[in-house]
Motif scaffolding. Sequence first.
Motif, PDB file in Angstrom:
ATOM      1  N   ASN A  92      90.860   4.571  27.238  1.00 17.55           N
ATOM      2  CA  ASN A  92      89.569   3.988  27.609  1.00 17.55           C
ATOM      3  C   ASN A  92      88.459   4.531  26.719  1.00 17.55           C
ATOM      4  N   ARG A  93      87.548   3.680  26.316  1.00 20.66           N
ATOM      5  CA  ARG A  93      86.450   4.072  25.439  1.00 20.66           C
ATOM      6  C   ARG A  93      85.096   3.679  26.023  1.00 20.66           C
ATOM      7  N   SER A  94      85.062   3.568  27.359  1.00 15.23           N
ATOM      8  CA  SER A  94      83.810   3.227  28.034  1.00 15.23           C
ATOM      9  C   SER A  94      83.505   4.290  29.073  1.00 15.23           C
ATOM     10  N   CYS A  95      82.262   4.347  29.498  1.00 17.36           N
ATOM     11  CA  CYS A  95      81.834   5.285  30.538  1.00 17.36           C
ATOM     12  C   CYS A  95      82.253   4.704  31.894  1.00 17.36           C
ATOM     13  N   PRO A  96      83.053   5.411  32.687  1.00 19.30           N
ATOM     14  CA  PRO A  96      83.526   4.852  33.960  1.00 19.30           C
ATOM     15  C   PRO A  96      82.403   4.429  34.900  1.00 19.30           C
ATOM     16  N   LYS A  97      81.281   5.148  34.865  1.00 15.19           N
ATOM     17  CA  LYS A  97      80.204   4.875  35.810  1.00 15.19           C
ATOM     18  C   LYS A  97      79.309   3.731  35.355  1.00 15.19           C
ATOM     19  N   THR A  98      78.953   3.702  34.070  1.00 19.67           N
ATOM     20  CA  THR A  98      78.017   2.687  33.579  1.00 19.67           C
ATOM     21  C   THR A  98      78.695   1.535  32.862  1.00 19.67           C
ATOM     22  N   GLN A  99      79.988   1.716  32.514  1.00 22.04           N
ATOM     23  CA  GLN A  99      80.761   0.738  31.748  1.00 22.04           C
ATOM     24  C   GLN A  99      80.254   0.540  30.314  1.00 22.04           C
ATOM     25  N   GLN A 100      79.315   1.392  29.879  1.00 19.27           N
ATOM     26  CA  GLN A 100      78.847   1.314  28.503  1.00 19.27           C
ATOM     27  C   GLN A 100      79.892   1.879  27.552  1.00 19.27           C
TER      28      GLN A 100
ATOM     29  N   GLN B 190      88.683  13.471  30.647  1.00 15.83           N
ATOM     30  CA  GLN B 190      89.644  13.605  29.554  1.00 15.83           C
ATOM     31  C   GLN B 190      90.872  12.741  29.816  1.00 15.83           C
ATOM     32  N   ARG B 191      91.322  12.705  31.075  1.00 13.74           N
ATOM     33  CA  ARG B 191      92.452  11.846  31.422  1.00 13.74           C
ATOM     34  C   ARG B 191      92.085  10.377  31.191  1.00 13.74           C
ATOM     35  N   TRP B 192      90.872  10.013  31.542  1.00  9.03           N
ATOM     36  CA  TRP B 192      90.385   8.646  31.344  1.00  9.03           C
ATOM     37  C   TRP B 192      90.424   8.284  29.854  1.00  9.03           C
TER      38      TRP B 192
ATOM     39  N   ILE C 263      79.209  16.447  29.734  1.00 13.28           N
ATOM     40  CA  ILE C 263      78.363  15.265  29.534  1.00 13.28           C
ATOM     41  C   ILE C 263      78.996  14.386  28.468  1.00 13.28           C
ATOM     42  N   VAL C 264      79.116  13.085  28.753  1.00 14.85           N
ATOM     43  CA  VAL C 264      79.651  12.146  27.766  1.00 14.85           C
ATOM     44  C   VAL C 264      78.488  11.498  27.009  1.00 14.85           C
ATOM     45  N   ALA C 265      78.835  10.619  26.068  1.00 13.65           N
ATOM     46  CA  ALA C 265      77.831  10.039  25.175  1.00 13.65           C
ATOM     47  C   ALA C 265      76.746   9.266  25.903  1.00 13.65           C
ATOM     48  N   THR C 266      77.064   8.720  27.080  1.00 15.57           N
ATOM     49  CA  THR C 266      76.061   7.931  27.820  1.00 15.57           C
ATOM     50  C   THR C 266      75.126   8.811  28.643  1.00 15.57           C
ATOM     51  N   GLY C 267      75.360  10.127  28.665  1.00 14.09           N
ATOM     52  CA  GLY C 267      74.528  11.036  29.446  1.00 14.09           C
ATOM     53  C   GLY C 267      75.039  11.294  30.838  1.00 14.09           C
ATOM     54  N   GLN C 268      76.139  10.630  31.241  1.00 16.57           N
ATOM     55  CA  GLN C 268      76.713  10.860  32.563  1.00 16.57           C
ATOM     56  C   GLN C 268      77.554  12.144  32.549  1.00 16.57           C
ATOM     57  N   THR C 269      77.663  12.780  33.695  1.00 14.98           N
ATOM     58  CA  THR C 269      78.432  14.019  33.811  1.00 14.98           C
ATOM     59  C   THR C 269      79.681  13.779  34.652  1.00 14.98           C
TER      60      THR C 269
ATOM     61  N   LEU D 217      81.390   4.185  24.816  1.00 17.10           N
ATOM     62  CA  LEU D 217      81.104   5.548  24.369  1.00 17.10           C
ATOM     63  C   LEU D 217      80.999   5.573  22.847  1.00 17.10           C
ATOM     64  N   GLN D 218      79.842   5.934  22.331  1.00 18.03           N
ATOM     65  CA  GLN D 218      79.631   5.959  20.886  1.00 18.03           C
ATOM     66  C   GLN D 218      80.429   7.071  20.215  1.00 18.03           C
ATOM     67  N   HIS D 219      80.737   8.110  20.961  1.00 10.21           N
ATOM     68  CA  HIS D 219      81.610   9.176  20.469  1.00 10.21           C
ATOM     69  C   HIS D 219      82.321   9.778  21.668  1.00 10.21           C
ATOM     70  N   LEU D 220      83.363  10.574  21.431  1.00 10.36           N
ATOM     71  CA  LEU D 220      84.172  11.121  22.518  1.00 10.36           C
ATOM     72  C   LEU D 220      83.930  12.609  22.736  1.00 10.36           C
ATOM     73  N   THR D 221      82.853  13.118  22.203  1.00  5.06           N
ATOM     74  CA  THR D 221      82.520  14.528  22.385  1.00  5.06           C
ATOM     75  C   THR D 221      82.162  14.802  23.845  1.00  5.06           C
ATOM     76  N   LEU D 222      82.727  15.857  24.400  1.00  7.10           N
ATOM     77  CA  LEU D 222      82.426  16.269  25.773  1.00  7.10           C
ATOM     78  C   LEU D 222      81.598  17.552  25.703  1.00  7.10           C
ATOM     79  N   THR D 223      80.339  17.444  26.090  1.00  6.90           N
ATOM     80  CA  THR D 223      79.414  18.577  25.991  1.00  6.90           C
ATOM     81  C   THR D 223      79.324  19.305  27.323  1.00  6.90           C
ATOM     82  N   PRO D 224      79.642  20.594  27.367  1.00  9.77           N
ATOM     83  CA  PRO D 224      79.555  21.325  28.641  1.00  9.77           C
ATOM     84  C   PRO D 224      78.157  21.250  29.247  1.00  9.77           C
ATOM     85  N   ASN D 225      78.101  20.990  30.543  1.00 10.99           N
ATOM     86  CA  ASN D 225      76.832  20.950  31.277  1.00 10.99           C
ATOM     87  C   ASN D 225      76.654  22.315  31.948  1.00 10.99           C
ATOM     88  N   TYR D 226      76.166  23.270  31.155  1.00 12.56           N
ATOM     89  CA  TYR D 226      76.076  24.653  31.634  1.00 12.56           C
ATOM     90  C   TYR D 226      75.102  24.796  32.799  1.00 12.56           C
TER      91      TYR D 226
END
Length: 656
Positions: free
Chosen positions: A313-321, A306-308, A293-299, A323-332
């Motif tokens: 790139n510092r925006s969410c590919p899907k929403t174009q918002q 990570q390649r993106w 999960i990225v900062a915008t809540g998209q998975t 990214l306030q941070h680059l932490t990638l949270t596992p969606n268990y």
Amino acid sequence: MASAPELGASADALLTVVRRVSIAGGFAEAGPLRADCLRLARKVSLLVHLLEEIRDSAAAANPTPPSSPVASSSSRTSPSSFLADLTAALEAVERFLILACRPPSADAPNDMINKHMAVQCQYATWQLEKTLGNLPSDYFDISDEVQEQVELVRAQLRRAAEKDKSNLQIFSEIYDILFHVRCEEVMLQSSSCHKALKNDNPGHADIDFQKIIVLVAEVNGRSEPEAKEIESILLGRLQKAGLGDPDKTVGDDMKSSNDAQKTFDEIKKPDSPEIPRDFRCPISLELMRDPVIVATGQTYERSSIQRWIDCGNRSCPKTQQKLQHLTLTPNYVLRSLIMQWCEENGIQRPHGLTSGRIRKSNGSYHEICGDTAKIEALVHSLSSSSMEEQRSAAAEIRSLAKRSTDNRILIAEAGAIPVLVTLLSADDPKIQEHAVTSILNLSIYDNNKGIIMLAGAIPPMIKILNSGNMEARENAAAAIFSLSLVDENKITIGGTPGAVESLVKLLQNGSPRGKKDAATALFNLCIYHGNKVRAVWAGILTPLLDMLKDPSSNCMTDEALTILSVLVSHQEGKVAVVKANMIPLLIDLLRTSQPRNKENSAAILLALCKKNHENLECIARLGALIPLTELARSGTDRAKRKATSLLEHLNKLQTH
């Protein structure tokens, strides 16, 4: 000939095209060719390192002129012509991906549209492979690592393009006309040839000769009149050369291009249901193995996002918002649902295994032999409430997985991998050791690598790297190396928090074998450009410096230099190496070390001196001239090239 700044500008422009292609590949939807679009885009994305080295070389004060013996020995085209041809090839790929995104036409049946797209995909693939074959690598001073990567990409492109060889002669003729025939030659062709080509055969079931020309012209951005001119010239050529009936059709068995790495779409059974939309990564459109999960809540799939990010790139590919941070949270939760769905639909079955048989590269089948009942009983014992029984079963599976490919297949088929991943976190150190070594042995069979990654093995292996017994740590590093042989896994592993740092720690404090395993894993991970800076931030230069300073660590000098040769292809790596005061050590190695180490030292010094007058002056002050002269006379072929290039830079420095 184009000037160095013009060549650099061309390389920069091509980098932009490559990034566009990499993104476009994830959004191209061409029915059965969707996977081909993704694969072609992935291959193009691997050319980033090549273009960066071309840009860096062009930015140097005076690159080797093309008329020199060094450049002319391996170059079949001038640097400016190569970049022009590469531009055309990459734009053809981009145009194909754009065409693949078009909505289907109501006027044409889907099967015909798919065949048309397959021809365009094959041509774009063929054109790119042909262009890369003319790379003037010596002129641009392309590193051996990048040359090897380009050759790997070429081999994959060649395999894909040659799936249907019947079109290759036509492609070659069309390419020659598109890029090498003068306009007046086009106009000299007789109109009767054009008319002869127009005699349609109503029996055609596939794609006729003329349609292939139109399709190739379209993917190269040419107009319909230009396509007709190509028809006229080509018909004349074919009739003159006696190449046969130009109305010959493309075969029914036009296959989609194939790649060495199979996707999960290909792993699933033909009768499996469609992958749920929520299980697909919005970037790659493939089944997610490690959703984050990225900062915008998209998975997204970890490696894709990570390649993106690594591309800047510092925006969410899907929403174009943003990214306030680059932490990638596992969606268990989602990963658990995906694993459950895979299990229910048989997607964990290794590709190529059918009714106890595995398909070999020559098309024949090899019967899988092994004690299936024993293996299933051992896998069942892995989940026992008895720690002793777990330990015994894990030890036996470790031993079986070491012995043969058949055992590795059968153990994975029995569902052992997810259970072994769970045991990586066991309280018993010996169970941990057996589990991680079993995973290492199972990963030798390539089709198990994806299952291991899907089971989430990397985070618990990182914990073992930090706190397991030494043998478990050594085998965890070796397992990470084995898994990272898949390019996509390099991205996933490198982007997993603590992975690179833990390997650097083992490189610093491990046993001799542990250091070698860590060095091998780190080198392989750092082939991916985004991992180079991670390794520098993780402090990799400290153990590397110790290895170069300590004569007793002579056996690790080769490993240290090999890793350094990869790191200095990144600007931050260059700066860090100079700050660590490694230049004097590298010059000493030119004088006293083994031939391979001298070769790598010269290559690293050359990389440090590109576009850097200060570093060049430094090696001149430290007396590099004499050992470089000796190396240019008596070193290995690669060492001679690197030393000669450095001497040329030093001579220019003295004349200014």
